[in-house]
Structure formats: C-alpha cells, structure tokens
Write an enzyme that holds these catalytic residues in place. Structure first.
Site, mmCIF file in Angstrom:
data_model
loop_
_atom_site.group_PDB
_atom_site.id
_atom_site.type_symbol
_atom_site.label_atom_id
_atom_site.label_comp_id
_atom_site.label_asym_id
_atom_site.label_seq_id
_atom_site.Cartn_x
_atom_site.Cartn_y
_atom_site.Cartn_z
ATOM 1 N N GLU A 150 -6.996 4.558 7.758
ATOM 2 C CA GLU A 150 -6.826 5.999 7.467
ATOM 3 C C GLU A 150 -8.070 6.557 6.778
ATOM 4 O OE1 GLU A 150 -3.044 5.624 5.469
ATOM 5 O OE2 GLU A 150 -2.157 5.034 7.374
ATOM 6 N N ASN A 208 0.875 -1.180 0.000
ATOM 7 C CA ASN A 208 0.000 0.000 0.000
ATOM 8 C C ASN A 208 0.912 1.229 0.000
ATOM 9 O OD1 ASN A 208 -1.813 2.049 0.456
ATOM 10 N ND2 ASN A 208 -2.276 1.463 2.573
ATOM 11 N N LYS A 234 0.163 4.246 -0.312
ATOM 12 C CA LYS A 234 -0.490 5.455 0.243
ATOM 13 C C LYS A 234 -0.254 6.650 -0.682
ATOM 14 C CE LYS A 234 0.150 3.460 4.779
ATOM 15 N NZ LYS A 234 -0.063 3.612 6.201
ATOM 16 N N SER A 274 3.088 -2.228 10.303
ATOM 17 C CA SER A 274 4.543 -2.217 10.533
ATOM 18 C C SER A 274 5.210 -3.551 10.224
ATOM 19 C CB SER A 274 4.858 -1.758 11.963
ATOM 20 O OG SER A 274 4.438 -0.411 12.139
ATOM 21 N N GLY A 327 1.967 2.182 10.664
ATOM 22 C CA GLY A 327 2.860 3.328 10.512
ATOM 23 C C GLY A 327 3.572 3.726 11.789
ATOM 24 N N HIS A 382 -9.583 1.059 4.718
ATOM 25 C CA HIS A 382 -8.313 1.238 5.441
ATOM 26 C C HIS A 382 -8.548 2.157 6.636
ATOM 27 C CE1 HIS A 382 -4.209 2.507 6.320
ATOM 28 N NE2 HIS A 382 -3.803 1.429 5.672
ATOM 29 N N GLU A 427 -5.565 -5.264 10.414
ATOM 30 C CA GLU A 427 -4.581 -4.213 10.644
ATOM 31 C C GLU A 427 -4.891 -3.497 11.960
ATOM 32 O OE1 GLU A 427 -2.630 -2.879 6.758
ATOM 33 O OE2 GLU A 427 -4.409 -1.684 6.996
HETATM 34 C C1 PEP Z 1 -0.906 0.063 5.841
HETATM 35 O O1 PEP Z 1 -0.912 1.189 5.402
HETATM 36 O O2 PEP Z 1 -1.823 -0.691 5.547
HETATM 37 C C2 PEP Z 1 0.190 -0.345 6.702
HETATM 38 C C3 PEP Z 1 0.137 -1.514 7.269
HETATM 39 O O3 PEP Z 1 1.220 0.551 6.883
HETATM 40 P P1 PEP Z 1 2.633 0.255 7.621
HETATM 41 O O4 PEP Z 1 3.154 -1.036 7.045
HETATM 42 O O5 PEP Z 1 3.494 1.401 7.255
HETATM 43 O O6 PEP Z 1 2.367 0.140 9.057
#
Ligand code: PEP
Length: 254
Positions: free
Chosen positions: A98, A9, A11, A213, A174, A96, A168
C-alpha cells in the site's frame, strides 16, 4: 531454528481507546499460556505509546507501519526512526504494497528506510510481492529479485541477517483470496534460495513471513510450510479471537 513471528498490521484502524481494548482482549486470551512464538502488533503511529504501555510484560511487541528515512527536519507529517525507537517500537514495516502503490515508495526509498531503521536498532520487516499481472505473466520471481536486490543494496550481509521479509502477493492483500499453500511455499523457498545465493548462509536464515488474507481458517496450511516463518496479518489481526487462533496455530509448528 527460526522462531515463528505472528505480526498484526492494523493499518489505519483503531483509535487509541479501541487499540487498548483490542490489546486487552488479546492479552486476556494468552495470559495463562506459554507462547513460544513472537507476537507483534503494529498500530497506527498515534497509538504506539499507549500500545507500548499496555503491552508491558505481556510478551507482545509493538512496531510501526512505516518510517521516514531522514532523521529530522522540515518533512511535514512524517515520523522518524528515533521517534519510533524512543516510543518503544521494536519493528518497523517497510515497503508495504500500500505504501508502494498509494504513496509512490520505490525500491530506492525502501533501501534508505531499511538503513535508517537498522541504524536505530529496530528490525525492519521488508514487504515484497508481485501483483496479479506480474504473476500471470510469469514475472513473479523477477519482481521479487528486483525488490530484494533494491531493498538490500549496500547493506552488509550482517545487516541483512537482522531483517525480516514478508512475502505478500499484492493480489492476496485485503482480497480474501490467499495464496495457496503451494504458491506460498514455492515463493518462500525461492526467496530463501535467492538470499543464500546473493548474501550467504546467515542472511538466508532470516525469517520470511507470509502475508495476504491469512486468517484463522487458512493459517494452518500456510504456517506448516517449511519456509514460512510466520505471518503478517491485516484484517484478521483486528479481531482478538482470530489473531490469537493464528498465534496458537503457529505454536504447533514452533
Ligand atoms: C497486510 O496488510 O499486510 C495484509 C496481509 O492484509 P490482509 O491480511 O488483510 O490481507
């Protein structure tokens, strides 16, 4: 046997030229390898056409990070499912965290988006996960259940079986603080059991990705868990070396 899916992803990162550069780097690292896992990149909307052109015959699929549920009309700034389908998207990330926290996406909207994406023969990746307060108050499974039932409302079990879930935990996205292998395994096991109870065997066999992460250092412990069928990767997917290392780790558990 569930084929592992390693999804990046991106972003709101990369211009068109930067995305092509990143794709070329990924391709150069995997071109001589026989990879069994499925590889997916989800760049920003405006990079999708270039990404599809530059991933042709490479074994890399392209997806979008979001999608409007209405098909066309006066919705300034939105991008619809038929647009993404024609551009060559095979997957669309839906719900997601976000999108949920920054743009007010509710389970009702997520449900509408899932229906639209499925009707255009693309695979939705449904993101679910608890925030830190919810985890600390032992509400994780209640939250996951509400999100799952809300997202899949009025979908047939066959439709549900065409989706992918990304678990997630919001506190891990993040932050550099991944869920532990045990925390992730527990949540994935719970999600699979919930799917089985609510929607039957076939739906319970959908792929459940871990996101939050994941990186080249911690992916082995996560991807080795029985119910973790791949990863949705943000930060670490923006560097070809770490993304490919995650792909190669997934190969061990294929
Ligand atoms: C994500 O945006 O779905 C995500 C898991 O980000 P990160 O790996 O940076 O935590």
């Amino acid at each position: 046997m569930r084929r592992k899916l390693i999804a990046g992803n991106w972003k709101m990162n990369t211009t068109i030229s930067e995305s092509i550069e990143l794709i070329e780097e990924i391709k150069s690292k995997i071109s001589n390898l026989e990879i069994k896992s499925e590889i997916l990149i989800c760049p920003p909307f405006v990079n999708i056409v270039a990404a599809v052109a530059n991933t042709k015959n490479s074994g890399i699929s392209v997806g979008a990070q979001n999608c409007e549920y209405r098909i066309n009309g006066a919705y300034t700034g939105e991008v619809s499912a038929p647009m993404l389908f024609e551009a060559g998207c095979q997957y669309v990330i839906i719900g997601h965290s976000e999108r949920r926290t920054l743009y007010g996406e509710t389970d009702v909207i997520v449900n509408q988006k899932l229906k639209t994406v499925l009707s255009y023969k693309m695979t939705p990746i449904l993101c679910i996960g608890e925030n830190l307060d919810e985890r600390n108050q032992n509400k994780t499974f209640d939250i996951l259940k509400t999100q799952i039932l809300g997202a899949y409302k009025n979908l047939s079990n066959d439709e549900i079986s065409e989706t992918v879930i990304a678990y997630e935990p919001v506190w891990a996205i993040g932050t550099g603080v991944s869920a532990t292998n045990e925390q992730a395994a527990e949540a994935h096991r719970w999600i699979r059991t919930c799917l089985k109870e609510e929607f039957g065997d076939r739906a319970s066999n959908i792929r459940i990705l871990y996101g939050g992460s994941m990186n080249d250092a911690n992916c082995e412990g996560l991807l080795s868990q029985e119910d973790i069928d791949g990863g949705l990767i943000g930060g670490a997917s923006l560097k070809a070396a770490s993304f490919v290392k995650i792909i190669m780790t997934a190969e061990k558990f294929q």
